[in-house]
Design a protein around this motif. Structure first.
Motif, short mmCIF file in Angstrom:
data_model
loop_
_atom_site.label_atom_id
_atom_site.label_comp_id
_atom_site.label_asym_id
_atom_site.label_seq_id
_atom_site.Cartn_x
_atom_site.Cartn_y
_atom_site.Cartn_z
N UNK A 28 33.20 37.34 40.14
CA UNK A 28 33.41 38.79 39.99
C UNK A 28 34.74 39.32 40.48
N UNK A 29 35.73 38.47 40.62
CA UNK A 29 37.06 38.90 41.12
C UNK A 29 37.66 40.00 40.24
N UNK A 30 37.71 39.72 38.93
CA UNK A 30 38.33 40.68 38.02
C UNK A 30 37.54 41.98 37.98
N UNK A 31 36.21 41.86 38.04
CA UNK A 31 35.37 43.07 38.00
C UNK A 31 35.56 43.94 39.24
N UNK A 32 35.75 43.31 40.38
CA UNK A 32 35.98 44.08 41.63
C UNK A 32 37.27 44.88 41.50
N UNK A 33 38.31 44.22 40.99
CA UNK A 33 39.61 44.90 40.84
C UNK A 33 39.51 46.01 39.80
N UNK A 34 38.82 45.70 38.70
CA UNK A 34 38.64 46.73 37.65
C UNK A 34 37.85 47.92 38.15
N UNK A 35 36.81 47.64 38.93
CA UNK A 35 35.98 48.72 39.46
C UNK A 35 36.82 49.66 40.32
N UNK A 45 31.24 38.56 30.37
CA UNK A 45 32.16 37.69 31.11
C UNK A 45 33.37 37.34 30.26
N UNK A 46 34.52 37.81 30.71
CA UNK A 46 35.79 37.47 30.05
C UNK A 46 36.63 36.72 31.07
N UNK A 47 36.59 35.39 30.99
CA UNK A 47 37.28 34.58 32.00
C UNK A 47 38.77 34.90 32.03
N UNK A 48 39.31 34.99 33.23
CA UNK A 48 40.75 35.20 33.38
C UNK A 48 41.46 33.91 32.96
N UNK A 49 42.46 34.07 32.13
CA UNK A 49 43.22 32.91 31.68
C UNK A 49 44.47 32.82 32.55
N UNK A 50 44.46 31.91 33.48
CA UNK A 50 45.60 31.75 34.40
C UNK A 50 45.65 32.85 35.42
N UNK A 51 46.42 33.89 35.11
CA UNK A 51 46.60 35.00 36.06
C UNK A 51 46.59 36.32 35.28
N UNK A 52 45.97 37.34 35.87
CA UNK A 52 46.13 38.71 35.35
C UNK A 52 46.97 39.45 36.37
N UNK A 53 47.89 40.26 35.91
CA UNK A 53 48.76 40.98 36.84
C UNK A 53 48.62 42.48 36.64
N UNK A 54 48.61 43.21 37.70
CA UNK A 54 48.56 44.67 37.61
C UNK A 54 49.27 45.30 38.79
N UNK A 55 49.69 46.56 38.61
CA UNK A 55 50.34 47.30 39.71
C UNK A 55 49.56 48.59 39.92
N UNK A 56 49.36 48.93 41.18
CA UNK A 56 48.70 50.19 41.47
C UNK A 56 49.36 50.82 42.70
N UNK A 57 49.19 52.15 42.84
CA UNK A 57 49.75 52.81 44.01
C UNK A 57 48.63 53.36 44.85
N UNK A 58 48.73 53.18 46.15
CA UNK A 58 47.72 53.76 47.05
C UNK A 58 48.45 54.44 48.21
N UNK A 69 48.99 43.31 42.20
CA UNK A 69 47.77 42.50 42.28
C UNK A 69 47.85 41.34 41.30
N UNK A 70 47.68 40.15 41.83
CA UNK A 70 47.63 38.94 41.00
C UNK A 70 46.18 38.45 41.04
N UNK A 71 45.50 38.65 39.94
CA UNK A 71 44.09 38.25 39.85
C UNK A 71 44.03 36.83 39.28
N UNK A 72 43.62 35.90 40.12
CA UNK A 72 43.68 34.49 39.72
C UNK A 72 42.42 34.03 38.98
N UNK A 73 42.62 33.08 38.11
CA UNK A 73 41.48 32.45 37.45
C UNK A 73 40.83 31.49 38.45
#
Ligand code: GTP
Ligand code: MG
Length: 281
Positions: A28-35, A45-58, A69-73
């Motif tokens: 559930x790594x990707x789902x936690x980040x998406x949530x 279930x959409x398996x992460x292929x390699x790495x997903x990358x995103x930027x966010x501001x907090x 954020x580097x979301x790893x497979x």
């Protein structure tokens, strides 16, 4: 020595940090980040292929934090891809599925993989780790209980949160505490702040609990031979004071038979016995 701490910025100024997610496939790594970032849950279930990358501001206190954020497979197949992404990280989200014991047991292997990729000069002490015990909404299938997960995390100085990407439970608190800890670390010259949770365990307490949990019988639990006399039990513990004080030995010995006759050991007996053993004044 290599350092993960980004270049010092004035308080109030923005800060850029790198965060990675780690853990077995499908936990559930990707789902936690998406949530957290998109406020939604994807049940397919959409398996992460390699790495997903995103930027966010907090926003943390008076600082604007730009988070990469580097979301790893999690699948072993992608090892060659993700091993490039471990370095220069300030925060790690380490996830397991509370219904999949394998994914909990694999946490040590994930830490080992990261350590190996950082090499001999890499330093994991200046990284904030948060352990997410995910999918707590699936209570019926749960097989790793909170105490076990918390013990593992806190004995390593990691943060621990119970989360559900599906319901959103624990997700905001987890990210908020995680980011605050990273900012504290950056402002503290790269030293991990000591956890101030009253529920946290010292390494010695954690080792004791782990030994108790994995012992095959009650004698083993005490670390003595079956049929050991009271003197032998005393002797076994005397060099390691302050495990049992003389005042508390009768209490723990009274609780000990209770442990023997209630197999499998109920957590209540285990807790009572443990309190008498470890926290006796
Ligand atoms: P990889 O990318 O392969 O490493 O997997 P991952 O860890 O990123 O898993 P992902 O987030 O893609 O989720 C895997 C599956 O678990 C999906 O079907 C999700 O819908 C489901 N899932 C994720 N989090 C939760 C949760 O908290 N509760 C429940 N019930 N299902 C969840
Ligand atoms: Mg994923």
């Amino acid at each position: 020595m290599e350092t993960n701490v980004p270049k010092r910025k004035e308080p109030g100024r923005s800060l850029r940090i790198k965060v990675i997610s780690m853990g077995n496939a499908e936990v559930g790594k990707s789902c936690i980040i998406k949530r957290y970032c998109e406020k939604r849950f994807v049940s397919k279930y959409l398996a992460t292929i390699g790495i997903d990358y995103g930027v966010t501001k907090v926003q943390v206190r008076d600082r604007e934090i730009k988070v990469n954020i580097f979301d790893m497979a999690g699948h072993p197949f992608f090892y060659e891809v993700r091993n490039e992404f471990y370095k220069d990280t300030q925060g790690v989200i380490l996830v397991y599925d509370v219904g999949q014991k394998d994914s909990f047991d694999a946490l040590d292997a994930w830490l080992a993989e990261m350590k190996q990729e950082l090499g001999p000069h890499g330093n994991m002490d200046n990284i904030i780790f948060v352990v997410c015990a995910n999918k707590i909404d699936c209570a019926k299938h749960r097989c790793v209980d909170e105490s076990e997960g918390r013990l593992w995390a806190e004995s390593k100085g990691f943060l621990y949160f119970e989360t559900s990407a599906q319901t959103g439970e624990g997700i905001n608190e987890m990210f908020q505490t995680f980011y605050v800890s990273i900012v504290d670390l950056c402002e503290n010259g790269g030293k991990r702040p000591t956890t101030n949770s009253s529920a946290s365990f010292t390494k010695e307490q954690a080792d004791t609990i782990r030994r108790i949990r994995s012992s095959k019988d009650s004698w083993d639990m005490l670390g003595v031979k079956p049929g050991a006399s009271r003197e032998e039990v005393n002797k076994a513990y005397s060099p390691r004071r302050p495990l049992v004080s003389h005042r508390w030995l009768p209490v723990s010995l009274c609780l000990f038979p209770a442990c023997c006759f209630t197999r499998p050991i109920s957590s209540m007996w285990l807790n009572l016995w443990f309190l008498a053993m470890v926290w006796a004044p």
